[in-house]
Design an enzyme around this catalytic site. Structure first.
Site, PDB file in Angstrom:
ATOM      1  N   ASP A 183       0.850  -1.191   0.000  1.00 14.75           N
ATOM      2  CA  ASP A 183       0.000   0.000   0.000  1.00 14.75           C
ATOM      3  C   ASP A 183       0.887   1.244   0.000  1.00 14.75           C
ATOM      4  OD1 ASP A 183      -3.178   0.391   1.249  1.00 14.75           O
ATOM      5  OD2 ASP A 183      -1.843   2.107   1.067  1.00 14.75           O
ATOM      6  N   ASP A 224      -3.353   2.656  -5.840  1.00 12.64           N
ATOM      7  CA  ASP A 224      -2.228   2.760  -4.902  1.00 12.64           C
ATOM      8  C   ASP A 224      -1.972   1.490  -4.101  1.00 12.64           C
ATOM      9  OD1 ASP A 224      -4.480   2.840  -3.314  1.00 12.64           O
ATOM     10  OD2 ASP A 224      -3.682   4.332  -1.947  1.00 12.64           O
ATOM     11  N   GLU A 225      -2.544   0.358  -4.515  1.00 14.40           N
ATOM     12  CA  GLU A 225      -2.280  -0.862  -3.753  1.00 14.40           C
ATOM     13  C   GLU A 225      -2.381  -2.114  -4.617  1.00 14.40           C
ATOM     14  OE1 GLU A 225      -5.554  -2.419  -1.201  1.00 14.40           O
ATOM     15  OE2 GLU A 225      -6.186  -0.348  -1.228  1.00 14.40           O
TER      16      GLU A 225
END
Length: 397
Positions: A22, A137-138
């Site tokens: 993350d 974003d992960e």
DNA sequence: TCTGGGGTCCTAGGACCC
DNA sequence: TCTGGGGTCCTAGGACCC
């Protein structure tokens, strides 16, 4: 037992090694690459209109403050300095302005975030190719087949991302996605947590239930009403009680996750199910007196969805609309074409118009959305058509 | 001065078919 | 005329996630 069965058994019983990675305060961190002078300050990303920094004479940049903002919009990301004021993503900008009026406000720049998103994912893929994309974003990474020691691997991946992008991330590594996801949050920012099933009682059970991915605000509230606030309390809860309040399948899931059990595989490929566009208006619009404006927005949304479909190479068969009224009540209508799939703006607009006619319009509107689902790849459809034509030819000749 | 935009998955009822 | 289940598709709403 033949070889295949043996393999399957071995695979399903072997301990997996799953990472959740993350990026730390992703949007804000990307903005700090661009405006390094803001490092260490409370910065939030969000809002709707243009509040770009102004470059003054001499090259100094003048930034907007939260107190200067008026209107609708939410915070998408806040730096850790801004979070100390109580600002969180999803919060209205006006409310955030009350908490930290002097915090810097920057507009979202999705193109920049997508660029860095691609970069960090490509970087990870060089080291560990089994990646599931779960957002900008992960990612989840299946490390099971890699020989290296877990912590060494984690630090190598994190260093590679830092070298390639200048950004930091946090990682959780565990036997499944559920625990890996919780783990990536444990030592945030810029940290790593490695969890084993034996860590569940000491490191997972003390956490509040909403730390579990899939237990949201509603379920948290319902559980609190049953005096269940921690994952330990959930693990000890009476199965009958949970079933009574949550239904059989959700209750069974709650019981499993509270014990750290999760068998979902890391899915390295996934086709989209729907493509949509929606917009919240600057002010609520009246179905009659603002008819022209609404109609224009409606058509524009259809044109955008059609363009998205074509750019991504999909066609769809179910056209849907979404309306949100001034009181936030939301309704949807959809319609499945009896003809072929489409990516045509005109056809989408006509179908969406039919959907709209099924909704009584009395209250003012704050949001309008258009969605196309029941998707299939445009090239596959074309190939199939070609194939079926070919197959039929002998019948005709 | 409440509450963005892009998604996924689940449930549940009704139609329709076998 | 009433009586079955099971399966699939369509539609609407809602919870949840990033």
């Amino acid at each position: 037992m033949n070889n295949l069965e043996q393999n399957v058994t071995q695979q399903s019983t072997a301990q997996r090694r799953i990472a959740h990675l993350d990026m730390d305060a992703f949007y804000a961190s990307v903005e700090l690459l661009r405006y390094p002078e803001l490092r260490g300050q409370p910065v939030v990303i969000g809002g709707r209109s243009e509040h770009q920094p102004v470059v003054q004479a001499g090259g100094r940049r003048q930034f907007y403050r939260l107190r200067d903002y008026a209107g609708r919009g939410v915070i998408t990301t806040a730096t850790y300095e801004a979070r100390t004021f109580g600002i969180a993503s999803g919060m209205g900008v006006m409310k955030a302005a009350q908490l930290a009026p002097d915090a810097i406000l920057l507009p979202v720049d999705f193109d920049a975030y997508r660029h860095y998103s691609r970069q960090f994912k490509v970087t990870v893929a060089v080291i560990a190719p089994q990646i599931e994309d779960t957002g900008i974003d992960e990612i989840y990474i299946d490390l099971s087949d890699l020989p290296d020691e877990t912590l060494v691997l984690a630090q190598r991946i994190r260093q590679a991302i830092r070298d390639a992008t200048g950004l930091t991330c946090s990682m959780g590594i565990a036997p499944n996605k559920l625990l890996a996801k919780i783990g990536s949050d444990l030592n945030k920012p810029d940290g790593v947590a490695i969890l084993d099933m034996s860590d569940v009682p000491s490191r997972i059970w003390p956490l509040p239930v909403q730390k579990i991915n899939g237990i949201g605000p509603k379920a948290t509230k319902k559980l609190a009403a049953l005096n269940i606030r921690t994952i330990a309390e959930l693990a000890q809860a009476d199965a009958g009680l949970l079933q009574l309040h949550f239904g059989r399948s959700y209750a069974a899931w709650l019981h499993a996750v509270s014990h750290g059990i999760d068998h979902r595989p890391v899915q390295t490929h996934c086709e989209p199910k729907s493509i949509s566009r929606e917009t919240t208006f600057e002010r609520d619009l009246h179905p009659r007196s603002d008819r022209e404006a609404l109609s224009e927005i409606f058509t524009a949304l259809c044109v955008q969805v059609a363009a998205d479909l074509k750019r991504k190479g999909y066609i769809g068969r179910t056209i849907g609309i979404k309306l949100r009224f001034e009181d936030f009540h939301t309704v949807t209508r959809d319609f499945t074409l009896t003809t072929a799939h489409t990516a045509d703006a005109g056809q989408i607009r006509r179908a969406a118009g039919e959907c709209l006619r099924r909704i009584p319009l009395t209250k003012k509107l704050r949001l309008l959305g258009v969605r196309v689902s029941a998707l299939r790849p445009a090239h596959a459809a074309a190939a199939e058509e070609h194939y079926s034509t070919q197959r039929e030819l002998p019948l005709f000749f």
